[in-house]
Write a protein that holds these residues in place. Structure first.
Motif, PDB file in Angstrom:
ATOM      1  N   VAL A   8       6.449  15.258   0.365  1.00 50.01           N
ATOM      2  CA  VAL A   8       6.136  14.641   1.650  1.00 50.01           C
ATOM      3  C   VAL A   8       7.303  13.759   2.068  1.00 50.01           C
ATOM      4  O   VAL A   8       7.605  12.753   1.413  1.00 50.01           O
ATOM      5  CB  VAL A   8       4.852  13.791   1.561  1.00 50.01           C
ATOM      6  N   VAL A   9       7.974  14.134   3.146  1.00 50.26           N
ATOM      7  CA  VAL A   9       9.119  13.373   3.656  1.00 50.26           C
ATOM      8  C   VAL A   9       8.615  12.350   4.677  1.00 50.26           C
ATOM      9  O   VAL A   9       7.793  12.676   5.541  1.00 50.26           O
ATOM     10  CB  VAL A   9      10.162  14.309   4.296  1.00 50.26           C
ATOM     11  N   LEU A  10       9.120  11.115   4.568  1.00 50.38           N
ATOM     12  CA  LEU A  10       8.662  10.026   5.439  1.00 50.38           C
ATOM     13  C   LEU A  10       9.848   9.209   5.949  1.00 50.38           C
ATOM     14  O   LEU A  10      10.823   9.012   5.220  1.00 50.38           O
ATOM     15  CB  LEU A  10       7.718   9.103   4.668  1.00 50.38           C
ATOM     16  N   PRO A  11       9.767   8.689   7.180  1.00 53.79           N
ATOM     17  CA  PRO A  11      10.826   7.845   7.725  1.00 53.79           C
ATOM     18  C   PRO A  11      10.668   6.389   7.280  1.00 53.79           C
ATOM     19  O   PRO A  11      10.548   5.471   8.101  1.00 53.79           O
ATOM     20  CB  PRO A  11      10.640   8.006   9.239  1.00 53.79           C
ATOM     21  N   LEU A  12      10.676   6.193   5.982  1.00 56.70           N
ATOM     22  CA  LEU A  12      10.483   4.875   5.375  1.00 56.70           C
ATOM     23  C   LEU A  12      11.459   4.704   4.228  1.00 56.70           C
ATOM     24  O   LEU A  12      12.002   5.680   3.711  1.00 56.70           O
ATOM     25  CB  LEU A  12       9.050   4.735   4.831  1.00 56.70           C
ATOM     26  N   THR A  13      11.646   3.464   3.781  1.00 53.02           N
ATOM     27  CA  THR A  13      12.353   3.226   2.531  1.00 53.02           C
ATOM     28  C   THR A  13      11.350   3.306   1.390  1.00 53.02           C
ATOM     29  O   THR A  13      10.135   3.170   1.600  1.00 53.02           O
ATOM     30  CB  THR A  13      13.029   1.854   2.505  1.00 53.02           C
ATOM     31  N   VAL A  14      11.844   3.506   0.188  1.00 55.16           N
ATOM     32  CA  VAL A  14      10.971   3.544  -0.987  1.00 55.16           C
ATOM     33  C   VAL A  14      10.252   2.216  -1.153  1.00 55.16           C
ATOM     34  O   VAL A  14       9.074   2.160  -1.532  1.00 55.16           O
ATOM     35  CB  VAL A  14      11.791   3.900  -2.248  1.00 55.16           C
ATOM     36  N   GLU A  15      10.945   1.113  -0.850  1.00 57.71           N
ATOM     37  CA  GLU A  15      10.344  -0.221  -0.977  1.00 57.71           C
ATOM     38  C   GLU A  15       9.238  -0.425   0.059  1.00 57.71           C
ATOM     39  O   GLU A  15       8.183  -0.991  -0.252  1.00 57.71           O
ATOM     40  CB  GLU A  15      11.427  -1.296  -0.822  1.00 57.71           C
ATOM     41  N   GLU A  16       9.459   0.042   1.273  1.00 60.90           N
ATOM     42  CA  GLU A  16       8.427  -0.088   2.304  1.00 60.90           C
ATOM     43  C   GLU A  16       7.184   0.703   1.937  1.00 60.90           C
ATOM     44  O   GLU A  16       6.052   0.248   2.126  1.00 60.90           O
ATOM     45  CB  GLU A  16       8.970   0.409   3.651  1.00 60.90           C
ATOM     46  N   TYR A  17       7.398   1.898   1.405  1.00 62.26           N
ATOM     47  CA  TYR A  17       6.259   2.765   1.106  1.00 62.26           C
ATOM     48  C   TYR A  17       5.328   2.157   0.069  1.00 62.26           C
ATOM     49  O   TYR A  17       4.118   2.368   0.112  1.00 62.26           O
ATOM     50  CB  TYR A  17       6.744   4.134   0.628  1.00 62.26           C
ATOM     51  N   GLN A  18       5.870   1.398  -0.867  1.00 66.09           N
ATOM     52  CA  GLN A  18       5.020   0.787  -1.893  1.00 66.09           C
ATOM     53  C   GLN A  18       3.917  -0.049  -1.247  1.00 66.09           C
ATOM     54  O   GLN A  18       2.758   0.002  -1.661  1.00 66.09           O
ATOM     55  CB  GLN A  18       5.844  -0.078  -2.840  1.00 66.09           C
ATOM     56  N   VAL A  19       4.275  -0.823  -0.242  1.00 65.23           N
ATOM     57  CA  VAL A  19       3.296  -1.649   0.468  1.00 65.23           C
ATOM     58  C   VAL A  19       2.414  -0.789   1.369  1.00 65.23           C
ATOM     59  O   VAL A  19       1.186  -0.916   1.371  1.00 65.23           O
ATOM     60  CB  VAL A  19       4.010  -2.735   1.295  1.00 65.23           C
ATOM     61  N   GLY A  20       3.035   0.111   2.128  1.00 64.23           N
ATOM     62  CA  GLY A  20       2.285   0.930   3.070  1.00 64.23           C
ATOM     63  C   GLY A  20       1.250   1.817   2.410  1.00 64.23           C
ATOM     64  O   GLY A  20       0.135   1.983   2.921  1.00 64.23           O
ATOM     65  N   GLN A  21       1.599   2.365   1.250  1.00 64.14           N
ATOM     66  CA  GLN A  21       0.670   3.226   0.521  1.00 64.14           C
ATOM     67  C   GLN A  21      -0.579   2.448   0.104  1.00 64.14           C
ATOM     68  O   GLN A  21      -1.709   2.903   0.313  1.00 64.14           O
ATOM     69  CB  GLN A  21       1.367   3.792  -0.718  1.00 64.14           C
ATOM     70  N   LEU A  22      -0.380   1.281  -0.490  1.00 64.90           N
ATOM     71  CA  LEU A  22      -1.517   0.502  -0.976  1.00 64.90           C
ATOM     72  C   LEU A  22      -2.376   0.003   0.177  1.00 64.90           C
ATOM     73  O   LEU A  22      -3.608  -0.060   0.073  1.00 64.90           O
ATOM     74  CB  LEU A  22      -1.020  -0.660  -1.833  1.00 64.90           C
ATOM     75  N   TYR A  23      -1.728  -0.348   1.280  1.00 66.45           N
ATOM     76  CA  TYR A  23      -2.482  -0.785   2.462  1.00 66.45           C
ATOM     77  C   TYR A  23      -3.356   0.360   2.978  1.00 66.45           C
ATOM     78  O   TYR A  23      -4.538   0.179   3.272  1.00 66.45           O
ATOM     79  CB  TYR A  23      -1.521  -1.247   3.552  1.00 66.45           C
ATOM     80  N   ALA A  24      -2.774   1.562   3.070  1.00 63.37           N
ATOM     81  CA  ALA A  24      -3.519   2.710   3.576  1.00 63.37           C
ATOM     82  C   ALA A  24      -4.641   3.123   2.621  1.00 63.37           C
ATOM     83  O   ALA A  24      -5.701   3.573   3.067  1.00 63.37           O
ATOM     84  CB  ALA A  24      -2.569   3.882   3.829  1.00 63.37           C
ATOM     85  N   VAL A  25      -4.418   3.003   1.307  1.00 67.65           N
ATOM     86  CA  VAL A  25      -5.478   3.303   0.338  1.00 67.65           C
ATOM     87  C   VAL A  25      -6.679   2.396   0.588  1.00 67.65           C
ATOM     88  O   VAL A  25      -7.836   2.846   0.568  1.00 67.65           O
ATOM     89  CB  VAL A  25      -4.962   3.121  -1.106  1.00 67.65           C
ATOM     90  N   ALA A  26      -6.412   1.118   0.834  1.00 69.67           N
ATOM     91  CA  ALA A  26      -7.500   0.182   1.103  1.00 69.67           C
ATOM     92  C   ALA A  26      -8.266   0.586   2.360  1.00 69.67           C
ATOM     93  O   ALA A  26      -9.509   0.583   2.386  1.00 69.67           O
ATOM     94  CB  ALA A  26      -6.946  -1.237   1.245  1.00 69.67           C
ATOM     95  N   GLN A  27      -7.529   0.961   3.417  1.00 69.92           N
ATOM     96  CA  GLN A  27      -8.182   1.367   4.657  1.00 69.92           C
ATOM     97  C   GLN A  27      -8.990   2.650   4.479  1.00 69.92           C
ATOM     98  O   GLN A  27     -10.116   2.770   4.981  1.00 69.92           O
ATOM     99  CB  GLN A  27      -7.126   1.560   5.754  1.00 69.92           C
ATOM    100  N   THR A  28      -8.414   3.615   3.758  1.00 70.34           N
ATOM    101  CA  THR A  28      -9.106   4.885   3.529  1.00 70.34           C
ATOM    102  C   THR A  28     -10.377   4.679   2.716  1.00 70.34           C
ATOM    103  O   THR A  28     -11.413   5.313   2.977  1.00 70.34           O
ATOM    104  CB  THR A  28      -8.176   5.876   2.803  1.00 70.34           C
TER     105      THR A  28
END
Length: 271
Positions: A8-28
């Motif tokens: 999965v290719v994303l327009p993010l940095t690896v560091e940004e994704y760490q936060v974004g992933q966990l935030y989205a898991v909480a929302q999901t």
């Protein structure tokens, strides 16, 4: 046993994704919990000295969850499965940028069902060939599938206009909308290399169920990462400390939602 690697290719940095992933898991989790079903978080704590990916990673955050899934599986499984068996137990070791998740059904399938998702997050367009250090035999079995969050088709029931990367533009970062061959001009850009190994030992059903699970994994990876990107302005700038506070709040909400309300969220695509 099936082995597939989703990239999965994303327009993010690896560091940004760490936060974004966990935030989205909480929302999901919030969206898929209610009426006796959904996510039950039993443990969420640090771990240390557990070697992962040939010992390259050894510490991070451990979670143990139980998914109550009666409406989330196709009818032919619901008909066959005894009451109470539709609970999936998930153990996850998040040693970011590497994560390993193991799903089992100890109450019924025991050792006959195991789904392992191993993810490595790295900069780039998904050009790395063997980030999971597979043997030559496993490489022969592995199928690589690239996911384009903006252009890949999704089920009509999964579509949400506010989670459409081809329409979303981030006010905080200026990224998006993702149109056409967006990856060619993406900066920053990273890839989630998600290796999925599925084993379902049930005579007469093994191939059908393993194929169904892989189809659902692709579906979930696609919709989840569309959500991660389109929530960018909500989580961008948050720290890991902020995320841990959010996770504690969400865990309390999930316990309450499971006891109350109606069944919510994604269900099986088709019966």
């Amino acid at each position: 046993m099936l082995i597939k690697e989703f990239r999965v290719v994303l327009p993010l940095t690896v560091e940004e994704y760490q936060v974004g992933q966990l935030y989205a898991v909480a929302q999901t989790s919030r969206e898929n919990t209610g009426g006796g079903e959904g996510v039950e978080v039993r443990k969420n704590e640090p771990f240390n000295n557990i070697p992962l990916l040939d010992g390259k990673y050894s510490k991070g955050q451990y979670t143990y969850k139980v998914y109550h899934l009666a409406s989330k599986v196709p009818a032919f499984i619901r008909m066959l499965a005894p009451k109470g068996s539709l609970e999936i137990h998930e153990e996850a070791w998040n040693a970011y940028p590497y994560c390993k998740t193991v799903l089992t059904n100890p109450g019924y399938m025991k050792n006959n069902f195991r789904l392992v998702v191993e993810t490595l997050h790295a900069p780039g367009f998904g050009e790395l060939d063997n980030v999971h250090l597979l043997t030559s035999d496993l490489l022969k079995q592995r199928e690589v599938i690239k996911i384009d969050i903006a252009n890949d088709p999704i089920a009509s029931g999964d579509y949400k206009a506010h989670e459409d990367p081809s329409k979303f533009k981030s006010e905080k970062t200026g990224r998006g909308p993702l149109v056409g061959c967006w990856e060619e001009n993406a900066n920053p850009v990273m890839t989630c290399y998600k290796l999925v190994t599925c084993e379902f030992k049930w005579f007469g059903l093994q191939n059908r169920v393993e194929s169904f699970i892989m189809t659902q994994e692709k579906r979930l990876f696609t919709t989840f990462h569309r959500q991660v990107f389109c929530l960018l302005d909500q989580w961008h700038g948050m720290t890991m400390e902020d995320i841990r506070v959010l996770e504690n709040q969400v865990q309390e909400e999930l316990d309450r939602q499971r006891r109350e309300g109606q069944v919510r969220g994604i269900t099986a695509a088709s019966d």
